[in-house]
Design a protein around this motif. Structure first.
Motif, PDB file in Angstrom:
ATOM      1  N   THR A  89       0.841  -1.203   0.000  1.00  0.00           N
ATOM      2  CA  THR A  89       0.000   0.000   0.000  1.00  0.00           C
ATOM      3  C   THR A  89       0.871   1.247   0.000  1.00  0.00           C
ATOM      4  OG1 THR A  89      -1.772  -1.160   1.166  1.00  0.00           O
ATOM      5  CG2 THR A  89      -1.777   1.252   1.297  1.00  0.00           C
ATOM      6  N   ASN A  90       1.874   1.269   0.853  1.00  0.00           N
ATOM      7  CA  ASN A  90       2.795   2.408   0.911  1.00  0.00           C
ATOM      8  C   ASN A  90       3.570   2.554  -0.386  1.00  0.00           C
ATOM      9  OD1 ASN A  90       3.339   3.856   3.786  1.00  0.00           O
ATOM     10  ND2 ASN A  90       2.391   1.856   4.033  1.00  0.00           N
ATOM     11  N   LEU A  91       3.993   1.443  -0.944  1.00  0.00           N
ATOM     12  CA  LEU A  91       4.737   1.466  -2.199  1.00  0.00           C
ATOM     13  C   LEU A  91       3.863   1.995  -3.338  1.00  0.00           C
ATOM     14  CD1 LEU A  91       7.518   0.824  -3.314  1.00  0.00           C
ATOM     15  CD2 LEU A  91       6.785  -1.537  -3.651  1.00  0.00           C
ATOM     16  N   ALA A  92       2.610   1.538  -3.417  1.00  0.00           N
ATOM     17  CA  ALA A  92       1.690   2.019  -4.453  1.00  0.00           C
ATOM     18  C   ALA A  92       1.420   3.520  -4.285  1.00  0.00           C
ATOM     19  CB  ALA A  92       0.381   1.232  -4.394  1.00  0.00           C
ATOM     20  N   HIS A  93       1.267   3.962  -3.058  1.00  0.00           N
ATOM     21  CA  HIS A  93       1.065   5.397  -2.777  1.00  0.00           C
ATOM     22  C   HIS A  93       2.264   6.205  -3.264  1.00  0.00           C
ATOM     23  CE1 HIS A  93       2.118   8.736  -0.011  1.00  0.00           C
ATOM     24  NE2 HIS A  93       0.893   9.125  -0.282  1.00  0.00           N
ATOM     25  N   ASP A  94       3.464   5.730  -2.959  1.00  0.00           N
ATOM     26  CA  ASP A  94       4.678   6.453  -3.347  1.00  0.00           C
ATOM     27  C   ASP A  94       4.842   6.507  -4.866  1.00  0.00           C
ATOM     28  OD1 ASP A  94       5.208   6.875  -0.668  1.00  0.00           O
ATOM     29  OD2 ASP A  94       6.549   5.158  -0.503  1.00  0.00           O
ATOM     30  N   VAL A  95       4.525   5.402  -5.536  1.00  0.00           N
ATOM     31  CA  VAL A  95       4.622   5.373  -7.005  1.00  0.00           C
ATOM     32  C   VAL A  95       3.613   6.349  -7.608  1.00  0.00           C
ATOM     33  CG1 VAL A  95       4.204   3.941  -9.055  1.00  0.00           C
ATOM     34  CG2 VAL A  95       5.577   3.042  -7.165  1.00  0.00           C
ATOM     35  N   ALA A  96       2.373   6.310  -7.117  1.00  0.00           N
ATOM     36  CA  ALA A  96       1.344   7.227  -7.640  1.00  0.00           C
ATOM     37  C   ALA A  96       1.747   8.685  -7.400  1.00  0.00           C
ATOM     38  CB  ALA A  96      -0.005   6.928  -6.978  1.00  0.00           C
ATOM     39  N   ALA A  97       2.287   8.967  -6.234  1.00  0.00           N
ATOM     40  CA  ALA A  97       2.709  10.338  -5.926  1.00  0.00           C
ATOM     41  C   ALA A  97       3.835  10.780  -6.862  1.00  0.00           C
ATOM     42  CB  ALA A  97       3.153  10.437  -4.464  1.00  0.00           C
ATOM     43  N   ALA A  98       4.837   9.941  -7.031  1.00  0.00           N
ATOM     44  CA  ALA A  98       5.969  10.304  -7.895  1.00  0.00           C
ATOM     45  C   ALA A  98       5.503  10.498  -9.335  1.00  0.00           C
ATOM     46  CB  ALA A  98       7.060   9.238  -7.814  1.00  0.00           C
ATOM     47  N   VAL A  99       4.625   9.608  -9.810  1.00  0.00           N
ATOM     48  CA  VAL A  99       4.136   9.701 -11.192  1.00  0.00           C
ATOM     49  C   VAL A  99       3.350  10.997 -11.399  1.00  0.00           C
ATOM     50  CG1 VAL A  99       2.468   8.673 -12.805  1.00  0.00           C
ATOM     51  CG2 VAL A  99       4.185   7.233 -11.699  1.00  0.00           C
ATOM     52  N   LEU A 100       2.537  11.393 -10.426  1.00  0.00           N
ATOM     53  CA  LEU A 100       1.748  12.620 -10.582  1.00  0.00           C
ATOM     54  C   LEU A 100       2.553  13.882 -10.283  1.00  0.00           C
ATOM     55  CD1 LEU A 100      -1.748  11.525  -9.287  1.00  0.00           C
ATOM     56  CD2 LEU A 100      -1.043  12.030 -11.624  1.00  0.00           C
ATOM     57  N   TYR A 101       3.589  13.752  -9.481  1.00  0.00           N
ATOM     58  CA  TYR A 101       4.433  14.923  -9.233  1.00  0.00           C
ATOM     59  C   TYR A 101       5.280  15.274 -10.461  1.00  0.00           C
ATOM     60  CZ  TYR A 101       3.777  16.542  -4.466  1.00  0.00           C
ATOM     61  OH  TYR A 101       3.271  17.141  -3.349  1.00  0.00           O
ATOM     62  N   LEU A 102       5.604  14.311 -11.302  1.00  0.00           N
ATOM     63  CA  LEU A 102       6.417  14.614 -12.495  1.00  0.00           C
ATOM     64  C   LEU A 102       5.728  15.607 -13.431  1.00  0.00           C
ATOM     65  CD1 LEU A 102       8.038  11.132 -13.160  1.00  0.00           C
ATOM     66  CD2 LEU A 102       9.144  13.198 -12.284  1.00  0.00           C
ATOM     67  N   PRO A 103       4.447  15.401 -13.814  1.00  0.00           N
ATOM     68  CA  PRO A 103       3.820  16.435 -14.638  1.00  0.00           C
ATOM     69  C   PRO A 103       3.605  17.745 -13.870  1.00  0.00           C
ATOM     70  CG  PRO A 103       2.272  14.652 -14.214  1.00  0.00           C
ATOM     71  CD  PRO A 103       3.606  14.230 -13.697  1.00  0.00           C
ATOM     72  N   ALA A 104       3.429  17.659 -12.549  1.00  0.00           N
ATOM     73  CA  ALA A 104       3.298  18.882 -11.749  1.00  0.00           C
ATOM     74  C   ALA A 104       4.594  19.696 -11.819  1.00  0.00           C
ATOM     75  CB  ALA A 104       2.948  18.534 -10.306  1.00  0.00           C
ATOM     76  N   ILE A 105       5.716  19.006 -11.772  1.00  0.00           N
ATOM     77  CA  ILE A 105       7.010  19.685 -11.922  1.00  0.00           C
ATOM     78  C   ILE A 105       7.095  20.338 -13.299  1.00  0.00           C
ATOM     79  CG2 ILE A 105       9.497  19.303 -12.154  1.00  0.00           C
ATOM     80  CD1 ILE A 105       9.162  17.067 -10.009  1.00  0.00           C
ATOM     81  N   GLY A 106       6.654  19.600 -14.343  1.00  0.00           N
ATOM     82  CA  GLY A 106       6.655  20.147 -15.698  1.00  0.00           C
ATOM     83  C   GLY A 106       5.809  21.407 -15.797  1.00  0.00           C
ATOM     84  N   VAL A 107       4.655  21.404 -15.163  1.00  0.00           N
ATOM     85  CA  VAL A 107       3.782  22.586 -15.168  1.00  0.00           C
ATOM     86  C   VAL A 107       4.484  23.759 -14.491  1.00  0.00           C
ATOM     87  CG1 VAL A 107       1.663  23.556 -14.173  1.00  0.00           C
ATOM     88  CG2 VAL A 107       1.600  21.325 -15.313  1.00  0.00           C
ATOM     89  N   MET A 108       5.104  23.499 -13.350  1.00  0.00           N
ATOM     90  CA  MET A 108       5.754  24.586 -12.616  1.00  0.00           C
ATOM     91  C   MET A 108       6.964  25.125 -13.381  1.00  0.00           C
ATOM     92  SD  MET A 108       3.682  25.068 -10.262  1.00  0.00           S
ATOM     93  CE  MET A 108       4.528  26.579  -9.955  1.00  0.00           C
ATOM     94  N   ILE A 109       7.718  24.251 -14.021  1.00  0.00           N
ATOM     95  CA  ILE A 109       8.860  24.708 -14.820  1.00  0.00           C
ATOM     96  C   ILE A 109       8.376  25.534 -16.006  1.00  0.00           C
ATOM     97  CG2 ILE A 109      10.706  23.915 -16.356  1.00  0.00           C
ATOM     98  CD1 ILE A 109      11.196  21.640 -14.318  1.00  0.00           C
ATOM     99  N   ASP A 110       7.300  25.080 -16.655  1.00  0.00           N
ATOM    100  CA  ASP A 110       6.739  25.833 -17.782  1.00  0.00           C
ATOM    101  C   ASP A 110       6.264  27.214 -17.331  1.00  0.00           C
ATOM    102  OD1 ASP A 110       5.721  26.082 -20.546  1.00  0.00           O
ATOM    103  OD2 ASP A 110       3.762  26.091 -19.528  1.00  0.00           O
ATOM    104  N   LYS A 111       5.549  27.272 -16.219  1.00  0.00           N
ATOM    105  CA  LYS A 111       5.075  28.571 -15.697  1.00  0.00           C
ATOM    106  C   LYS A 111       6.259  29.468 -15.326  1.00  0.00           C
ATOM    107  CE  LYS A 111       0.558  28.371 -15.623  1.00  0.00           C
ATOM    108  NZ  LYS A 111      -0.308  29.378 -16.230  1.00  0.00           N
ATOM    109  N   THR A 112       7.292  28.879 -14.769  1.00  0.00           N
ATOM    110  CA  THR A 112       8.478  29.659 -14.410  1.00  0.00           C
ATOM    111  C   THR A 112       9.128  30.237 -15.663  1.00  0.00           C
ATOM    112  OG1 THR A 112       8.842  28.244 -12.482  1.00  0.00           O
ATOM    113  CG2 THR A 112      10.696  29.588 -13.199  1.00  0.00           C
ATOM    114  N   ASN A 113       9.286  29.407 -16.690  1.00  0.00           N
ATOM    115  CA  ASN A 113       9.887  29.880 -17.952  1.00  0.00           C
ATOM    116  C   ASN A 113       9.044  30.967 -18.608  1.00  0.00           C
ATOM    117  OD1 ASN A 113      12.160  28.274 -17.845  1.00  0.00           O
ATOM    118  ND2 ASN A 113      11.204  26.588 -18.958  1.00  0.00           N
ATOM    119  N   ARG A 114       7.731  30.824 -18.560  1.00  0.00           N
ATOM    120  CA  ARG A 114       6.851  31.816 -19.184  1.00  0.00           C
ATOM    121  C   ARG A 114       6.889  33.165 -18.456  1.00  0.00           C
ATOM    122  NH1 ARG A 114       1.580  29.232 -21.848  1.00  0.00           N
ATOM    123  NH2 ARG A 114       2.519  27.306 -22.568  1.00  0.00           N
ATOM    124  N   ASN A 115       7.286  33.150 -17.201  1.00  0.00           N
ATOM    125  CA  ASN A 115       7.347  34.398 -16.433  1.00  0.00           C
ATOM    126  C   ASN A 115       8.773  34.874 -16.199  1.00  0.00           C
ATOM    127  OD1 ASN A 115       4.534  35.260 -15.306  1.00  0.00           O
ATOM    128  ND2 ASN A 115       4.558  33.026 -15.282  1.00  0.00           N
TER     129      ASN A 115
END
Length: 165
Positions: A89-115
Motif C-alpha cells: 500500500t505504501n509502495l503504491a502510494h509512493d509510485v502514484a505520488a511520484a508519477v503525478l508529481y512529475l507532470p506537476a514539476i513540468g507545469v511549474m517549470i513551464d510557468k516559471t519559464n513563461r514568467n
C-alpha cells in the motif's frame, strides 16, 4: 483521573518509526508538500496550476494519513490495504505520488519559464516568477522524497519483508 502516558512498547514503536528511513522520508514529504501548496495557495494562481495544487494537497493529506497510521501502529485497522499488505500500500502510494508529481514539476517549470521575462530589475509590475520558481523547487524536492521511498519500499519488498520498518 489524569491520562496515562503511552506504554513503553508504544513509545518504543513510535521512536523506531520516527528514526527509520521511511519515517524521515514521510516527514520530508509532508513538509515539502505543505510548503508547495502553501506557496501556491498564498499567491494568485490559474489554469494548470490547479493541477499542481490538487496533486500537492491530495498527496499531502494521504501521506499524513499513512504517516499517522504507521506512527500509531494502526495499519491493521485499514480494511483490504492494511496488515500484510501495508508495505505494498505504501509502495503504491509512493509510485502514484511520484508519477503525478512529475507532470506537476513540468507545469511549474513551464510557468516559471513563461514568467522569466519579469525577473529583470527594470520590471516594475507584479510578477509570479519567484513564486513559480519556489514552487518548482518544492515540487522537485517532494518528488525526490517519494522516489527515495519507492527505492526503500521496493528494496524491502524484494527482500520478502512485509513491514515498512
Amino acid at each position: 483521573m489524569p491520562p496515562q502516558p503511552p506504554q513503553p512498547q508504544v513509545r518504543k514503536n513510535i521512536l523506531k518509526f520516527l528514526g527509520s528511513f521511511l519515517g524521515i522520508s514521510r516527514i520530508l514529504q509532508i513538509v515539502f508538500g505543505a510548503c508547495l501548496w502553501v506557496t501556491i495557495a498564498a499567491n494568485k494562481y490559474e489554469g494548470s496550476i490547479h493541477f499542481v495544487l490538487f496533486v500537492a494537497v491530495f498527496f499531502w493529506l494521504f501521506t499524513l494519513a499513512l504517516f499517522f497510521l504507521t506512527l500509531l501502529d494502526k495499519q491493521d485497522l485499514v480494511p483490504l490495504l492494511g496488515g500484510e499488505r501495508w508495505l505494498c500500500t505504501n509502495l503504491a502510494h509512493d509510485v502514484a505520488a511520484a508519477v503525478l508529481y512529475l507532470p506537476a514539476i513540468g507545469v511549474m517549470i513551464d510557468k516559471t519559464n513563461r514568467n522569466s521575462f519579469c525577473n529583470l530589475p527594470q520590471y516594475k509590475h507584479p510578477c509570479l516568477y519567484k513564486v513559480y520558481l519556489t514552487a518548482a523547487v518544492f515540487a522537485c524536492l517532494c518528488c525526490l522524497a517519494y522516489l527515495l521511498s519507492i527505492i526503500y519500499g521496493a528494496r524491502r519488498k524484494c527482500r520478502g519483508e512485509q513491514t515498512v520498518i
